[in-house]
Structure formats: C-alpha cells, structure tokens
Scaffold this motif. Structure first.
Motif, PDB file in Angstrom:
ATOM      1  N   CYS A 105      76.342   9.608 -52.254  1.00 23.57           N
ATOM      2  CA  CYS A 105      77.199  10.119 -51.181  1.00 23.57           C
ATOM      3  C   CYS A 105      77.841  11.469 -51.509  1.00 23.57           C
ATOM      4  O   CYS A 105      78.573  12.002 -50.681  1.00 23.57           O
ATOM      5  N   ALA A 106      77.541  12.044 -52.676  1.00 23.62           N
ATOM      6  CA  ALA A 106      77.944  13.445 -52.877  1.00 23.62           C
ATOM      7  C   ALA A 106      77.307  14.319 -51.795  1.00 23.62           C
ATOM      8  O   ALA A 106      77.819  15.386 -51.464  1.00 23.62           O
ATOM      9  N   ARG A 107      76.178  13.821 -51.247  1.00 22.89           N
ATOM     10  CA  ARG A 107      75.499  14.601 -50.197  1.00 22.89           C
ATOM     11  C   ARG A 107      76.459  14.904 -49.065  1.00 22.89           C
ATOM     12  O   ARG A 107      76.342  15.947 -48.429  1.00 22.89           O
ATOM     13  N   VAL A 108      77.391  13.968 -48.793  1.00 26.13           N
ATOM     14  CA  VAL A 108      78.295  14.180 -47.673  1.00 26.13           C
ATOM     15  C   VAL A 108      79.700  14.605 -48.119  1.00 26.13           C
ATOM     16  O   VAL A 108      80.628  14.605 -47.315  1.00 26.13           O
ATOM     17  N   CYS A 109      79.879  14.923 -49.407  1.00 25.99           N
ATOM     18  CA  CYS A 109      81.216  15.407 -49.799  1.00 25.99           C
ATOM     19  C   CYS A 109      81.150  16.686 -50.643  1.00 25.99           C
ATOM     20  O   CYS A 109      81.658  17.712 -50.240  1.00 25.99           O
ATOM     21  N   HIS A 150      89.080   4.197 -58.007  1.00 28.47           N
ATOM     22  CA  HIS A 150      89.230   4.866 -56.714  1.00 28.47           C
ATOM     23  C   HIS A 150      88.811   6.335 -56.789  1.00 28.47           C
ATOM     24  O   HIS A 150      87.651   6.642 -56.680  1.00 28.47           O
ATOM     25  N   CYS A 151      89.749   7.258 -57.010  1.00 29.65           N
ATOM     26  CA  CYS A 151      89.350   8.663 -56.891  1.00 29.65           C
ATOM     27  C   CYS A 151      88.916   9.234 -58.241  1.00 29.65           C
ATOM     28  O   CYS A 151      89.024   8.594 -59.282  1.00 29.65           O
ATOM     29  N   ALA A 152      88.449  10.467 -58.213  1.00 30.67           N
ATOM     30  CA  ALA A 152      87.807  11.058 -59.389  1.00 30.67           C
ATOM     31  C   ALA A 152      88.786  11.696 -60.375  1.00 30.67           C
ATOM     32  O   ALA A 152      88.370  12.412 -61.286  1.00 30.67           O
ATOM     33  N   ASN A 156      83.239   8.060 -59.363  1.00 26.02           N
ATOM     34  CA  ASN A 156      82.089   8.466 -60.177  1.00 26.02           C
ATOM     35  C   ASN A 156      81.073   9.275 -59.390  1.00 26.02           C
ATOM     36  O   ASN A 156      79.880   9.213 -59.648  1.00 26.02           O
ATOM     37  N   VAL A 157      81.589  10.069 -58.451  1.00 23.42           N
ATOM     38  CA  VAL A 157      80.635  10.894 -57.687  1.00 23.42           C
ATOM     39  C   VAL A 157      80.102  12.028 -58.581  1.00 23.42           C
ATOM     40  O   VAL A 157      78.951  12.450 -58.448  1.00 23.42           O
ATOM     41  N   GLN A 158      80.927  12.470 -59.516  1.00 20.01           N
ATOM     42  CA  GLN A 158      80.418  13.442 -60.497  1.00 20.01           C
ATOM     43  C   GLN A 158      79.275  12.804 -61.279  1.00 20.01           C
ATOM     44  O   GLN A 158      78.208  13.381 -61.458  1.00 20.01           O
ATOM     45  N   GLY A 159      79.508  11.545 -61.715  1.00 18.46           N
ATOM     46  CA  GLY A 159      78.488  10.838 -62.486  1.00 18.46           C
ATOM     47  C   GLY A 159      77.223  10.592 -61.683  1.00 18.46           C
ATOM     48  O   GLY A 159      76.116  10.648 -62.221  1.00 18.46           O
ATOM     49  N   ALA A 160      77.381  10.300 -60.388  1.00 20.43           N
ATOM     50  CA  ALA A 160      76.199  10.028 -59.569  1.00 20.43           C
ATOM     51  C   ALA A 160      75.280  11.247 -59.534  1.00 20.43           C
ATOM     52  O   ALA A 160      74.051  11.121 -59.549  1.00 20.43           O
ATOM     53  N   CYS A 161      75.882  12.439 -59.522  1.00 19.25           N
ATOM     54  CA  CYS A 161      75.070  13.666 -59.575  1.00 19.25           C
ATOM     55  C   CYS A 161      74.545  13.868 -60.996  1.00 19.25           C
ATOM     56  O   CYS A 161      73.376  14.201 -61.190  1.00 19.25           O
ATOM     57  N   ASP A 162      75.414  13.630 -61.998  1.00 21.46           N
ATOM     58  CA  ASP A 162      74.985  13.805 -63.396  1.00 21.46           C
ATOM     59  C   ASP A 162      73.783  12.913 -63.721  1.00 21.46           C
ATOM     60  O   ASP A 162      72.929  13.271 -64.529  1.00 21.46           O
TER      61      ASP A 162
END
Ligand code: SF4
Length: 691
Positions: A139-143, A17-19, A341-347
């Motif tokens: 979706c980091a683009r929108v958060c 779920h969350c980071a 894994n939004v950090q990972g998606a950017c990484d």
C-alpha cells in the motif's frame, strides 16, 4: 487497571500503528495483553501517543478475530469453515490452474505494510517464484510510492535522509509541508512542538489549519495541489536573493541550469496567485529556511498523493539541494512514512520493479543473483502497480489476486471501481485478522496472526530496523503468516521449508546488500536494539544520515518540475474541493483502533469539515447531516463547520467505512509512481432534508 505489577510479564516490541516506530512494553498477564507502556526507544524516548498506549493491544484479543480458514460458496455467497488442508489445496490449485491457462502475469499478490519484514519478504518471494510474475506491490503505492520514486531519482535513495531525533532537536527551523504529525505521527508531532518551544522556527505549508499552525512562525495556507508552484517559488527567491549554496551546487549536483530556467517565471506574485497565499509570506518563509544553519524539510501525504506527486517530491529535493541542506545533521528531505512497516514493505521488494533492497528486476546481473538464490527463472519485465491491477482486472487481464492484510475496498480511491475490479476476478484470496470489506469479497479467507503473536522486524520511517517480539499465543486455528505462505508455496510446487522469522531475515539479508550487516543477534546487542540501513556488513555501524559527502546516485539531480493543476478541479456541477487526511485517534481503516472502545467513543464516525462561509451559503449548521457527491459516488456524513479550511475547500478523514470519503476520491494516477490523487477532487455538498 486489571493487573498488579508483579503479575505481569513485559515484552519489548514495536508499536504496530504508525511509522514512528515507538518502542514499548506489552504487558502480559495469563497469556492476555493488559496494557502497553512506552520505553526509551531511539525514536520515542519513552513517549507514546493514544493509539500506541490504548489502541495497540485490545484488538489482538478481539472476539471477532478470524479463527479458521473460510471458503465461499459462489452460488450462495456464504462462507463456510474449512480445514487448512482443504483451503490451502484449493488456493494452490486455483492459482496454478489460472497460471497454466492465462500465464503468470494473470496473477498478482499484495503484501501488507503492517506485517513484519519477514512476512513481506515471503509474499513477494511467493509471487515471483510460484506465480511467476512481478505483479507484487504494497500500500505504499497509495501513500509514499512517490517518495520512493522521487527521492531515488533526485538523490539516489527513496527514503528519509535523516533520523527523527536529529531533525526535531537543536534545529534552527523546520519546513513542514503537507504533513500533520500531531495526528498522523503523534510522537514526532510532540517533538516538533517541544522544538518550537525551545526556539526552533516553524513554517507550516498546508491547505488546512493543523494543530501546529498556532505554533508556526508562518503558515502558508496554500490551495490543495499547488505544492510544486510553492517549491518553485521558494527556489526563485533563493536564486534572486543570493541565498543559494553555490559551492554545494557546483560540487555535488547536476541539472541546476535547467531548473533555474524554469523557476525564473515563478515570481512570488505569480506563485501567490496560484497558491492563494501572500507573496511576502512566501519570501519570509524562503529566507527563514535558506538562512537557517540546520533546517530539515519534513513532508507527508500532502506532497505525495497527487497526480503530480513524484514531481512534488522532487521539488522538495530541489529546495534542499539549492541551499545545501542535505547530507548533514539537522537537515535533509524527510518523508514521514505512514504505516508501521510501509518502509519495510518497500525495502523487502514488494514492488513490481524491484527485488528486496531496491534492486531492479530489469538488471540481468541482479536477476541472475535472485534466480540462483531462489532456484527458479524469474520474469525480466516490470510488473503491474497495485493501482494498475484494478483496471487490469476489470479488463480480464488479471484473473487471480492474493491480498495479504490490506483492505483496498476501504483504502483505495473510487470505491466503486475497486469493488468492480475485485468482483471481476476469477479468484480472490485474502489473508487477514478480521473480516474486512475486502475479505467479504474473497473466495478464500485465511486467518493470520497479529504482531503480538509473532517474531519479526519492522523498519520505521527513518530506515530503522527494530524487533517485533511474540508476547502471547491465542487459542484458535490461525497460523503464522509466514507458515501459511511457505505451505502454499510447497503446494504450488516450490521447495520452501517453514523457516523461523530470524532465518527468513538472514535469507533476505544474504541477497540484499543494504541489509547484509543486520541480524537478529546483532539487533539484540546494539545499544538501541536497532540499526538504520544501509548497513552493509557485520562491522558497519548503520547509516543515520544519508548522502554525507556524496549522494547515493553520485550527483544530486535538480529535476525541472513544472506546476500543473490537479486532474479534477471544481466546476459549476461540483463546486467544492475535497481533500482527505487522518485524525489522531484512528489508524487507517480502523481495523485495529476501531476495536478499542475508548477511541471509538471519542471519534466514532466520519465527518466533513466545511468553511463557515460555505456553510452559511448552503444553510448548513455544525453537526448536521449532509450529502456529499462527486463524479464517482455519494455519501452522507456529519458537517463540521469551522474556518480550518479555506472557503470552497473541504476536508474529510479517511478512516471510516460509514461515509467513507473514498467513494468520492479520484483515481487519477501520477505518471511515475502511479499514486492516486486522493488530495484533490471536486464535490458538491447538500443539506439533507429532515426525516
Ligand atoms: Fe504508535 Fe505512532 Fe503513536 Fe508511536 S506515534 S505510539 S508508533 S501510533
């Protein structure tokens, strides 16, 4: 309890779920998930929230999981089951035909911030090598794209500076800005609550009363969209009252003079007027934060999701640098990333301007390195951000879109605009677990697998890479997501063998300096079974605290932020202000938590919080149905009357498809990160006539 302890196997993995990245055991009985129990992970210390404990395994075995590839007949709008060969051939040939006709830049592919790093690496590799474009995003683009951009500009690295444990234990004060961790990052919320009980001072900066407000020494209940004025006011007080760290500024930063000139005008009284707060409270907050020995800034989407989101983030850096609270224990600038894994998606480089590890697509040397590794010529120009892909689709510039595991129809602002964009495409493919609102609009839907059915890694909000371990194999015709992508790549003419998750990770690490020292083998051996990047070789211990002694960009940059109001403010036609957020019981679109009965019983539908004075004026009772209208759409929902928001302000959670607030929200974009202004739009509320 449906099991006895000796009947179950335990598989240690990471909450999807969350980071926060809580570590837990999935409990498996007869190839079925029957429970989840927290273990002593570095970010959770055995704790779990209700989402991790109860909402993280039932959805995996839900009866409505997609089991077969589906192809839509455009004439009837109906899906039919297809074989993998037929579906993959169709997808590959359609994308390659569009590429031949309109060029690679007519295609785009979004990776999923819930997927493991390995899936994301392969999606962006497919987009770059097969589609031939940098039109990839997540979706980091929108958060938190504003965090990536704003922290990279000011500090040199767009990630959380300090570990969770470090900023929630033994600190003197916490400056919590635009963040409601008890609902959005509950295990961090628990640790903050404990810290306050143990004597840490808490300053909450938020337009709404959140759970932690009652624990706070000061609550600055500022107007939505006024963070920059607040931060500039803090800097003004630091300078005026001699609270700045002159040595730190002189030795480690640049741009102080320019910022000093700007914040001169942001007197406490001026800021109080803009923000609707008390000038003395602002002074007190500045003193607490500046004089504390250890004091982190912790912030979240209340800072980023604005048309000035990147500047809002840079104003957080300004505050921390001015008082020398960065590059050391218990301090720093700490965005709480949203998805697991939004950090990972950017990484992993699912970004239109960067390859994995934030390496610029515009740098010829870096591009040459990836061309050599991947064996193809790569585009030199920056691609489109996800939020720019939708208008481009409406204009006919984007023809084909591949969406892996995201549901922009529900998550993105201005739903009408997103649906129009997706309907304008020549070809839409969605790789998913469930038939989401976005998947319903697809030409082809490909069934992937959940985190419990695969190996991989997630990177949590504190840059910590942790293992995801396969617990079960479900019947059905779904495929590993990485195998789907590799198969497609081969059918599009790229020689990509199927690889294991560990092999994909090794390939990624070989081209990504900040991950070079991390491998599955090493993660298993580490005492915490995790490493925080940068970790540049096999002997490097990882980096819990960034910018120690020197900023990643050399000198920290003070960015001269100037307050500008939100793009849409209340007026006679739309007199109320709407802001949005999360609740404890659900995770984003509820694709996962919405399939857990207990959570749905507690929180099963949308609502809008209205201030009691507004409710009285509008003759609206608590629990009544209301109509909410903005310039972009109308929804109906339930009114919850309280004084959590200020008069004239309303708040809605963004999880619910019924009465989804994103029919109302504004897609006005930030100039740097192209993040939308979810946090402020104007609306009108009306009591619904009785049936
Ligand atoms: Fe999962 Fe986040 Fe809850 Fe931890 S805090 S159990 S990671 S949802």
């Amino acid at each position: 309890k449906s099991y006895r302890s000796w009947e179950i196997q335990r598989v240690r993995t990471t909450c999807p779920h969350c980071a926060v990245g809580c570590q837990y055991d999935l409990l498996v009985k007869d190839n079925k998930l029957v429970g989840a129990e927290g273990v002593d992970g570095p970010s959770n210390g055995g704790r779990l929230c209700v989402k991790g404990r109860f909402g993280s395994y039932k959805f995996v075995m839900s009866g409505d999981r997609l089991t077969d590839p589906l192809i839509k007949d455009r004439a009837t709008g109906k899906f039919r089951k297809a074989s993998w060969d037929e579906a993959l051939d169709l997808v590959a040939s359609k994308f390659m035909t569009l590429k031949r006709q309109y060029g690679g830049d007519s295609l785009a592919g979004f990776a999923c911030s819930r997927s493991p790093n390995e899936d994301i690496y392969m999606v962006q590799k497919m987009v770059r090598t097969c589609f031939g474009t940098n039109n990839t995003d997540n979706c980091a683009r929108v958060c938190h794209s504003a965090s990536v951009e704003g922290l990279a500009r000011t500090l040199g690295s767009g990630a959380m500076t300090n570990p969770i444990y470090d900023i929630t234990h033994d600190v003197d004060a916490i400056l919590l800005v635009g963040s409601n961790p008890e609902e959005a990052h509950p295990v961090i919320g628990m640790q903050i609550r404990e810290a306050v009980r143990n004597g840490t001072k808490l300053i909450v900066v938020d337009p709404r009363d959140i759970g932690l407000t009652k624990q706070a020494d000061i609550h600055l209940k500022l107007r939505p969209g006024t963070n920059i004025a607040f931060a500039n006011g803090m800097c003004h007080i630091f300078i005026k009252e001699g609270l700045i760290d002159e040595k730190f500024i002189a030795e480690h930063t640049e741009g102080f003079k320019e910022l000093k000139k700007i914040v001169k005008d942001y007197t406490p009284e001026y800021v109080a007027e803009i923000c609707g707060i008390d000038a003395d409270d602002l002074r007190a907050a500045a003193r607490i934060y500046a004089t504390a020995k250890k004091a982190p800034i912790i912030y979240c989407l209340g800072v980023t999701e604005h048309s000035t989101g990147t500047e809002g983030v840079m104003s957080m850096s300004n505050m921390a640098m001015m008082v020398g609270k960065i590059g050391r224990e218990g301090c720093g600038v700490n965005p709480l990333r949203g998805q697991n894994n939004v950090q990972g998606a950017c990484d992993m480089g699912a970004s239109p301007n960067q390859y994995p590890g934030y390496q610029s697509v515009k740098d010829p040397e870096i591009r040459a390195k990836f061309e050599k590794a991947w064996g193809v010529k790569l585009p030199a120009h920056i691609g489109l951000h996800a939020t720019d892909v939708f208008p481009a689709a409406i204009k006919g510039k984007i023809k084909g879109l591949y969406i892996c595991g995201e549901d922009p129809v529900v998550t993105d602002p201005d739903t009408n605009h997103v649906i129009n964009a997706l309907k304008s495409l020549d070809f839409l493919v969605v790789q998913e677990l469930f038939m989401t609102e976005t998947a319903l609009l697809a030409d082809v839907v490909l069934p992937g697998r959940s985190y419990a059915e695969k190996d991989g890694t997630f990177s949590n909000t504190e840059r910590r890479v942790q293992r995801v371990r396969k617990a079960i194999t479900l019947p059905g015709n779904s495929r590993l997501d990485t195998d789907i992508i590799c198969e497609l790549m081969r059918r599009m003419g790229y020689n990509q063998p199927n690889l294991t998750a560990s092999e994909i990770f090794d390939e990624m690490a070989s081209v990504t300096p900040s991950f070079r020292g991390i491998s599955y083998e090493r993660l298993e051996k580490e005492p915490t079974q995790s490493l925080q990047w940068p970790c540049t070789d096999q002997y490097h211990p990882g980096t819990p605290i960034m910018h120690v002694g020197k900023f990643a960009r050399g000198l920290g940059l003070f960015y001269p932020t100037v307050y500008t109001p939100a793009k849409e403010l209340p007026d006679a036609q739309y007199p109320m202000m709407l802001t949005t957020g999360r609740i404890l019981y659900h995770y984003n679109t509820r694709a996962m938590t919405g399939r857990t009965e207990g959570l749905m019983e507690i929180a099963g539908h949308s609502f809008i919080e209205i201030n009691s004075a507004d409710a009285k004026r509008l003759n609206i009772e608590n629990g009544e149905r209301v109509r909410v209208t903005s310039r972009r759409g109308t929804i109906t929902t339930e009114a919850r009357v309280s004084d959590k928001t200020n008069e004239g302000e309303t708040w809605m959670p963004f999880h619910f498809a019924d009465g989804n607030c994103n029919w109302l929200t504004n897609a006005a974009l930030d100039q740097f990160a192209r993040i939308p202004e979810y946090k402020v739009c104007a609306c009108r509320i009306e009591k619904l006539p009785e049936d």
